[in-house]
Design a protein around this motif. Structure first.
Motif, PDB file in Angstrom:
ATOM      1  N   SER A  79       0.977  -1.173   0.136  1.00 18.77           N
ATOM      2  CA  SER A  79       0.059   0.041   0.122  1.00 18.77           C
ATOM      3  C   SER A  79       0.673   1.079   0.115  1.00 18.77           C
ATOM      4  N   ARG A  80       0.128   2.202  -0.550  1.00 17.34           N
ATOM      5  CA  ARG A  80       1.038   3.655  -0.469  1.00 17.34           C
ATOM      6  C   ARG A  80       0.805   4.584   0.797  1.00 17.34           C
ATOM      7  N   ALA A  81       1.759   5.271   1.061  1.00 11.41           N
ATOM      8  CA  ALA A  81       1.438   6.289   2.182  1.00 11.41           C
ATOM      9  C   ALA A  81       0.155   7.353   1.992  1.00 11.41           C
ATOM     10  N   GLY A  82      -0.107   7.845   3.180  1.00  8.80           N
ATOM     11  CA  GLY A  82      -0.986   8.930   3.018  1.00  8.80           C
ATOM     12  C   GLY A  82      -1.450   9.839   4.355  1.00  8.80           C
ATOM     13  N   THR A  83      -1.965  10.571   4.239  1.00 10.52           N
ATOM     14  CA  THR A  83      -2.072  11.693   5.384  1.00 10.52           C
ATOM     15  C   THR A  83      -3.460  11.947   5.426  1.00 10.52           C
ATOM     16  N   GLY A  84      -3.776  12.523   6.568  1.00 14.77           N
ATOM     17  CA  GLY A  84      -5.258  13.326   6.763  1.00 14.77           C
ATOM     18  C   GLY A  84      -6.094  12.762   7.686  1.00 14.77           C
ATOM     19  N   TYR A  85      -6.936  13.610   8.339  1.00 15.92           N
ATOM     20  CA  TYR A  85      -7.914  12.896   9.313  1.00 15.92           C
ATOM     21  C   TYR A  85      -9.210  13.348   8.756  1.00 15.92           C
ATOM     22  N   THR A  86      -9.496  14.712   8.656  1.00 16.26           N
ATOM     23  CA  THR A  86     -10.831  14.957   8.109  1.00 16.26           C
ATOM     24  C   THR A  86     -10.914  14.936   6.528  1.00 16.26           C
ATOM     25  N   VAL A  87      -9.862  15.058   5.887  1.00 10.99           N
ATOM     26  CA  VAL A  87      -9.670  15.069   4.448  1.00 10.99           C
ATOM     27  C   VAL A  87      -8.515  14.383   4.187  1.00 10.99           C
ATOM     28  N   PRO A  88      -8.595  12.981   4.275  1.00 15.26           N
ATOM     29  CA  PRO A  88      -7.670  12.234   3.885  1.00 15.26           C
ATOM     30  C   PRO A  88      -7.138  12.301   2.372  1.00 15.26           C
ATOM     31  N   THR A  89      -5.598  11.853   2.075  1.00 11.99           N
ATOM     32  CA  THR A  89      -5.371  12.185   0.632  1.00 11.99           C
ATOM     33  C   THR A  89      -5.962  10.715   0.085  1.00 11.99           C
TER      34      THR A  89
END
Length: 546
Positions: A88-98
């Motif tokens: 899987s790829r990386a990602g960030t964000g809580y209310t608006v995730p990538t």
């Protein structure tokens, strides 16, 4: 062929409510074992609940406004990230995730289908590109039409039959140009009126300079959707969202549309009564009493979640008001000829009386509704809060004592303006399966989704049963997408590309000749560059009209 065995199957569309039943999968579909080849993989679901993959009917996960919110709120990404793995790829964000993280998070909840709820035709290409970058989800977009300049001009047509024909043609052109799935209407007429500095807009307020009213817009679009036999009804964000006393406008909107299929979205934000002193109170009972008598209407909740949220909507004037009210940072955009948009970060708190009332109203709508096939669980992600809060909401619906423990933490003034503490109902697993899977699939017209009958898409969620329903639904034991195991042992196994749902209603695929000159004069793109080519769609699947 893959076999899921010993699981308690909850498949409301096929009358299954906890029966232990084997499920067979081959070629990405649920199959009859008598017509299938030998089993070469078995999932033992002993002690587990087996459901169809979840279906998200209303979420903001792709497109220009979502991408703007990601850059506008860097604080949303500081403490919420996922590192990349081999699978899987990386990602960030809580209310608006990538994009990638959005797909992974939906998948671990057991969701396999999601619709982006509001896309201007001019920005549809961008939304499709982002959805193609969002794994694990079959998806589609709703095309915004309620404040479209050319639609307003068509509505000025005096001859009834001619006007109806032109509206059908306009809907067809906008949907096929944007590769959309459904007609979305946001604050009909209100956004366009705001651009002309007209702040107060009711159902019968003429929209300058066209003279058409919001009541005319919603009725004619809903009628056009029905005449074209689109699989999903008009998806309506009604006028006066978030305003005290707005339930009266919402009810009048429903009366206007009686007999016409309509889906009312994030109804919590449209169910506000008013106290004698002008404060907010719950009008959920009035809303549900009406809806219980009108099965042609469906709705989703827009439940708020205490904590951070990022509000984003095509309802630009409402967002401006929210910015003025809170003083929070704000982005506004005028989408030429088509709509507007606004973004305001927000934090909901149980100690704030207004937020506490909003929180109660969403749960009241869910608990008072008599027909679970009429209602869908949503947070209007990320407006009410992130979709990752669904397990917590499910626990509150299924566990009366837990719900009461949360009520005790609310601002006490909110309890005098709501009814939630009086409600004892507890949802069953079958009802949870309906409001998160079977009902949204049926409302969307997706006959291969939301059930586990022969011929259905092999999208399956398996949950380890437990008393704590929040923990149970937070991470599925297994998730299958198109018959492949994509999530297991709290890990994403592979990023599967989803299908893109589109429609192709009968009618001309070209803009009416008398409007071509307007397009040339006022748009910043050439008409030949407006439509989204099929190359921008990953695995397109046309859902039949009718």
């Amino acid at each position: 062929m893959l076999k899921i065995t010993n699981g308690q199957v909850y498949d409301p569309a096929n009358g299954l409510s906890g029966e232990v039943k084997d499920i067979y999968i081959e070629g990405g579909k649920i199959v009859n074992p008598s017509s299938a080849s030998n089993v070469d993989e078995i999932i033992d679901a002993s002690g587990c609940v087996v459901m169809p993959g979840g279906v998200e009917i209303h979420s903001h996960i792709a497109g220009a406004k979502v991408n703007s919110a990601r850059s506008m709120c860097p604080e949303d990404h500081y403490d919420h990230f996922k590192v990349s793995t081999w699978e899987s790829r990386a990602g960030t964000g809580y209310t608006v995730p990538t994009t990638y993280l959005t797909g992974y998070l939906y998948s671990q909840l057991g969701y396999t289908t999601a619709f982006e709820a509001a896309v201007p035709p001019l920005e549809a290409r961008h939304a499709h590109e982002e959805l193609s970058d969002t794994p694990m989800l079959d998806a589609g977009i709703y095309t915004l039409m309620g404040n479209n300049y050319m639609l307003m001009k068509v509505l000025q047509e005096k001859d009834d039959s001619r006007r109806r024909e032109r509206i059908r043609n306009m809907i067809t052109w906008l949907l096929t140009s944007s590769q959309g799935y459904a007609v979305k209407v946001v604050n009909p007429g209100g956004v366009e009126s705001w651009k002309w500095n007209q702040r107060k807009v009711d159902l019968d307020t003429p929209v300058p300079p066209y003279g058409v009213t919001p009541r005319t817009i919603i009725y004619e679009l809903a009628a056009g959707v029905d005449e074209l036999k689109l699989p999903h009804a008009m998806h309506l964000h009604a006028n006066h969202l978030g305003e005290t006393g707005n339930y009266k406008t919402t009810l009048e909107t429903m009366r206007t549309l009686e007999g016409l299929r309509t889906h009312f979205t994030h109804l919590q934000f449209h169910s506000y009564g008013a106290t004698k002193k002008g404060g907010i109170k719950s009008a959920a009972p009035e809303m549900v009493d009406y809806l219980n008598e009108h099965p042609e209407f469906t709705f989703d909740i827009g439940q708020i979640v205490f904590g951070p949220a990022t509000t984003m909507t095509a309802d630009a004037p409402m967002q401006f008001n929210l910015h003025q009210l809170t003083g929070n940072k704000w982005i506004n955009s005028d989408i030429e000829m088509e709509t507007g948009s606004g973004i305001v970060p927000l934090r909901y708190r149980p100690s704030i009386m207004i937020n506490a009332v909003q929180w109660c109203i969403g749960l009241e709508l869910l608990l008072l509704s008599q027909n679970p096939w009429q209602v869908v669980l949503t947070t209007d992600h990320p407006n009410g809060g992130p979709f990752t809060a669904y397990p917590e909401i499910i626990r509150m619906l299924m566990d009366r004592d837990y719900r009461r423990s949360r009520i005790e933490k609310l601002n006490p003034r909110a309890l005098r303006r709501t009814y939630l503490q009086e409600l004892d109902r507890e949802y069953t697993l079958e009802e949870i399966a309906i409001i998160t899977r079977s009902a949204p699939a049926r409302i969307l017209g997706l006959t291969d989704k939301g059930h586990l009958g022969i011929g259905a898409d092999a999208d399956v969620a398996i949950y380890r049963e437990g008393r704590n329903k929040s923990r149970m639904f937070a991470k599925a034991d297994h998730v299958l997408k198109d018959g492949k195991v994509v999530f297991r042992d709290e890990q994403t196994l592979e990023g599967v590309a989803g299908k893109r749902f589109i429609v192709a209603p009968d009618g001309p695929r070209a803009l009416a000749p008398d409007l071509v000159e307007d397009f040339k004069n006022y748009y910043t793109v050439q008409l030949s560059n407006f439509a989204v080519q099929e190359e921008y769609l990953l695995r397109p699947q046309e859902i039949p009209c009718g």
